[in-house]
Design a protein around this motif. Sequence first.
Motif, short mmCIF file in Angstrom:
data_model
loop_
_atom_site.label_atom_id
_atom_site.label_comp_id
_atom_site.label_asym_id
_atom_site.label_seq_id
_atom_site.Cartn_x
_atom_site.Cartn_y
_atom_site.Cartn_z
N LEU A 121 55.00 42.49 17.26
CA LEU A 121 53.66 41.96 17.49
C LEU A 121 53.77 40.50 17.90
O LEU A 121 54.58 39.75 17.35
CB LEU A 121 52.79 42.08 16.24
CG LEU A 121 52.42 43.49 15.77
CD1 LEU A 121 51.68 43.42 14.44
CD2 LEU A 121 51.54 44.19 16.81
N GLN A 123 51.29 37.09 18.54
CA GLN A 123 50.00 36.42 18.50
C GLN A 123 50.06 35.17 19.37
O GLN A 123 50.92 34.31 19.16
CB GLN A 123 49.61 36.02 17.08
CG GLN A 123 48.26 35.31 16.99
CD GLN A 123 47.98 34.72 15.63
OE1 GLN A 123 48.80 33.97 15.10
NE2 GLN A 123 46.83 35.04 15.05
N THR A 146 44.86 35.94 20.56
CA THR A 146 44.96 37.37 20.79
C THR A 146 46.23 37.88 20.12
O THR A 146 47.21 37.13 19.96
CB THR A 146 45.00 37.72 22.28
OG1 THR A 146 46.13 37.07 22.89
CG2 THR A 146 43.72 37.28 22.98
N LYS A 148 48.92 41.21 20.38
CA LYS A 148 49.27 42.40 21.16
C LYS A 148 50.63 42.94 20.72
O LYS A 148 51.48 42.18 20.25
CB LYS A 148 49.30 42.08 22.66
CG LYS A 148 50.51 41.31 23.12
CD LYS A 148 50.53 41.14 24.62
CE LYS A 148 51.86 40.56 25.11
NZ LYS A 148 52.98 41.51 25.00
N ASP A 150 54.39 44.62 21.47
CA ASP A 150 55.40 44.45 22.50
C ASP A 150 56.63 45.25 22.12
O ASP A 150 56.81 45.65 20.96
CB ASP A 150 55.76 42.97 22.67
CG ASP A 150 56.71 42.74 23.84
OD1 ASP A 150 56.58 43.46 24.85
OD2 ASP A 150 57.59 41.86 23.74
N ASP A 170 58.98 41.94 26.83
CA ASP A 170 57.60 41.95 27.33
C ASP A 170 57.33 43.23 28.13
O ASP A 170 56.71 43.20 29.20
CB ASP A 170 57.31 40.72 28.19
CG ASP A 170 57.54 39.43 27.44
OD1 ASP A 170 56.82 39.17 26.47
OD2 ASP A 170 58.44 38.67 27.83
N PHE A 174 49.25 44.51 29.37
CA PHE A 174 47.82 44.77 29.18
C PHE A 174 47.05 43.91 30.17
O PHE A 174 46.60 42.81 29.85
CB PHE A 174 47.39 44.46 27.74
CG PHE A 174 48.13 45.27 26.71
CD1 PHE A 174 47.64 46.49 26.29
CD2 PHE A 174 49.33 44.81 26.18
CE1 PHE A 174 48.33 47.23 25.34
CE2 PHE A 174 50.01 45.54 25.23
CZ PHE A 174 49.51 46.76 24.81
N MET A 177 43.56 42.12 29.52
CA MET A 177 43.35 41.08 28.52
C MET A 177 42.80 39.82 29.17
O MET A 177 43.05 39.54 30.34
CB MET A 177 44.67 40.76 27.81
CG MET A 177 45.22 41.89 26.96
SD MET A 177 46.76 41.44 26.14
CE MET A 177 46.20 40.13 25.08
N GLU A 181 48.84 37.81 31.09
CA GLU A 181 49.89 38.60 30.45
C GLU A 181 51.27 38.07 30.83
O GLU A 181 51.55 37.82 32.01
CB GLU A 181 49.77 40.05 30.89
CG GLU A 181 50.70 41.00 30.18
CD GLU A 181 50.33 41.18 28.74
OE1 GLU A 181 51.17 41.72 27.99
OE2 GLU A 181 49.24 40.79 28.34
#
Length: 311
Positions: A121, A123, A146, A148, A150, A170, A174, A177, A181
């Motif tokens: 994850l 942030q 955010t 997401k 990975d 990576d 997304f 978003m 990205e």
Amino acid sequence: MKIVYTLLAMFLAFAASAQQNPQYSQYIFNSMGINPAYTGSKNVLNVNAFHRSQWTGIEGAPTTQALTIDGISASNKLGLGLALTRDEIGAQSSLSAYANIAVKLPVSEYGVFSLGLAPGLVQTKIDGSEFGIEDDPSIPVSAESTIKPDIKIGAYFHTQRFYAGLSASDLLQFKDMEQVEPERHYYFTTGYVMDLGPFVKLKPSILVKEDFNAPTAVDLNAFILLADRLWLGSSYRTSVNLFNETPKEAGMDKRTAVSFIGELMIHRSLRLGYAYDKMLNEMNNFNTHEISVGYYFFRKNNTKMITPQYF
């Protein structure tokens, strides 16, 4: 003031294109952050922490902290690890956590081939208030963050003298978003250790980092190992136009730097490392420092750990 505007321009370019992953100089001694297949390769429980301050003296310059823990199963067939990283540049910061797993496949008496996977994850936070700009709709007026998922993947082959690895980060994209990205990054590493005498060894190596949207980053490294205790060496970092023309903005056409790196085994379990980076462009008046410390736990009786293993 020129430096402040240069740094701001570099940050805006970074936020617009998301080219940069956290920069390391001492990955040569612990490549788990680059390649999950490296996890467990030292055959002990290995804890490593480091701090990097880039361009010291400039407000908002990049800083990075990381903590990695990895080990090998009793069967020597599975490497498990955890990688935590905090990276900050200007008004942007990120926190990441990855759980690493690597399957070890012996392919000869001395060679091991590994396949690695690291779900995690990330942030990302941007605090637009630090810019003091209120009339630009592209810059948030307050902190926004955010989170997401990975995934990183990698392959790694090593003997006691040679290693080569290929990895990618990576991987989950997304595009819907609100924040830009990060591009996928691809890494290739290889190196070899040769004897120069009874107490001296030479280790040349190379790292190639590619995202196919900016010039290819290349590190050329050479290290001397003295008495199986002290690594001393240098790394030359530059960029080449393999797939893309060099961008003109933010001085990214001059990313050349040289690093001076040392790592000392204080005793058979404790190691201490330091790296000094010198930019070879208009940023050469600002120094970069990186400190690392590592410790080996539960050393196996058949594992020589007076020094870090050569890979």
